[in-house]
Design a protein around this motif. Sequence first.
Motif, mmCIF file in Angstrom:
data_model
loop_
_atom_site.group_PDB
_atom_site.id
_atom_site.type_symbol
_atom_site.label_atom_id
_atom_site.label_comp_id
_atom_site.label_asym_id
_atom_site.label_seq_id
_atom_site.Cartn_x
_atom_site.Cartn_y
_atom_site.Cartn_z
ATOM 1 N N UNK A 152 0.819 -1.208 0.000
ATOM 2 C CA UNK A 152 0.000 0.000 0.000
ATOM 3 C C UNK A 152 0.850 1.255 0.000
ATOM 4 N N UNK A 153 1.900 1.268 0.824
ATOM 5 C CA UNK A 153 2.802 2.424 0.896
ATOM 6 C C UNK A 153 3.510 2.629 -0.448
ATOM 7 N N UNK A 154 3.914 1.550 -1.094
ATOM 8 C CA UNK A 154 4.566 1.647 -2.403
ATOM 9 C C UNK A 154 3.640 2.317 -3.417
ATOM 10 N N UNK A 155 2.368 1.918 -3.419
ATOM 11 C CA UNK A 155 1.396 2.525 -4.331
ATOM 12 C C UNK A 155 1.230 4.009 -4.018
ATOM 13 N N UNK A 156 1.200 4.351 -2.725
ATOM 14 C CA UNK A 156 1.078 5.753 -2.337
ATOM 15 C C UNK A 156 2.251 6.587 -2.813
ATOM 16 N N UNK A 157 3.460 6.038 -2.693
ATOM 17 C CA UNK A 157 4.668 6.753 -3.128
ATOM 18 C C UNK A 157 4.636 6.997 -4.636
ATOM 19 N N UNK A 158 4.229 5.980 -5.394
ATOM 20 C CA UNK A 158 4.173 6.105 -6.856
ATOM 21 C C UNK A 158 3.210 7.215 -7.269
ATOM 22 N N UNK A 159 2.028 7.230 -6.665
ATOM 23 C CA UNK A 159 1.012 8.204 -7.080
ATOM 24 C C UNK A 159 1.373 9.619 -6.641
ATOM 25 N N UNK A 160 1.964 9.762 -5.462
ATOM 26 C CA UNK A 160 2.396 11.094 -5.016
ATOM 27 C C UNK A 160 3.524 11.613 -5.901
ATOM 28 N N UNK A 161 4.481 10.759 -6.224
ATOM 29 C CA UNK A 161 5.599 11.167 -7.078
ATOM 30 C C UNK A 161 5.108 11.625 -8.448
ATOM 31 N N UNK A 162 4.103 10.920 -8.975
ATOM 32 C CA UNK A 162 3.569 11.282 -10.293
ATOM 33 C C UNK A 162 2.832 12.622 -10.247
ATOM 34 N N UNK A 163 1.989 12.803 -9.229
ATOM 35 C CA UNK A 163 1.230 14.061 -9.150
ATOM 36 C C UNK A 163 2.146 15.257 -8.892
ATOM 37 N N UNK A 164 3.267 15.033 -8.215
ATOM 38 C CA UNK A 164 4.241 16.104 -7.981
ATOM 39 C C UNK A 164 4.904 16.570 -9.275
ATOM 40 N N UNK A 165 4.946 15.690 -10.263
ATOM 41 C CA UNK A 165 5.649 16.011 -11.508
ATOM 42 C C UNK A 165 4.798 16.813 -12.481
#
Length: 312
Positions: A152-165
């Motif tokens: 779950x944390x891995x999925x959260x990191x991926x989506x936050x990193x993408x939205x930050x870009x």
Amino acid sequence: MEWENQTFSPDFILMGIFSHTPSHIFLFSLVLGIFTVALLANIIMVLLIYLDTRLHIPMYFLLSQLSLMDLMLICTTVPKMACNYLSGRKTISVAGCETQIFLYVSLLGAECFLLAVMAYDRYVAICYPLQYPNLMNRKLCGLMAASSWTLGVFDGIVEVAATLSFSYCGSREISQFFCDVPALLRLSCTDTSTFETLIFICCVVMLLFPLSLIIISYTRVIITVIRMSSGEGRHKAVTTCTSHLSVVGMYYGAAMFIYMRPTSNRSPAQDKTVSTFYTILTPMLNPLIYSLRNKDVAKAFSKAVGKEKSRE
């Protein structure tokens, strides 16, 4: 995160779901009541399972993790919504928005996998009762629960990193009561089609894969239950499984409706309604469904209340 127009505050504006009309004030009060019930019910569930040694078995350990996730999920969205509504301010900082997205996505993803682990637990307990202590020992149970949190944390990191870009320009009004990824993507002036494809792939992994395991587990469970000669054993198995299936149906149905529809078919009103269901109502219903239909939890609660009364 890039901003096209630096003359405005980079904060986002959460449009929320309530106005200050009498009917909406009543609905807001209702949501606060639901939040309070969910908060207390999940805290009580976690404490009961921790304190009562009779509940120190894999099924209840996993249930305590579900209650912990629900507790964190509802605390991620409702307090900010209530604060904005009562103060009249609708803004949320970029850092606050990204924090909400991370916690929200991580908890949803972790719960997806945890529900699959819970289904596997019931499958082993009902189909292989004699081997259950070995197949679902404490170490393996803890490892599977930890894996659910990690994925779950891995999925959260991926989506936050993408939205930050992404670049955000023009309107900063999010048509939700919290920072939801689909609502945020509508504000981007960057092409998000690749990210939307990534979200769809994540949904297949985070939703359909665990759901497939749940369906396979319960198909085997149903076959075993039908073959049971003991009426009492059949009733206990059905009661336990229907509680879990009720939670699975509510959770996966709402999540797939939100995240697996094409962008062209989405409407802010529908997203708000369904998001309210699984971020506010489901965390309240989960502990109630399990506690009301579970004699062990009811006995543990009665025991705890009885001890408190005897002290008085």
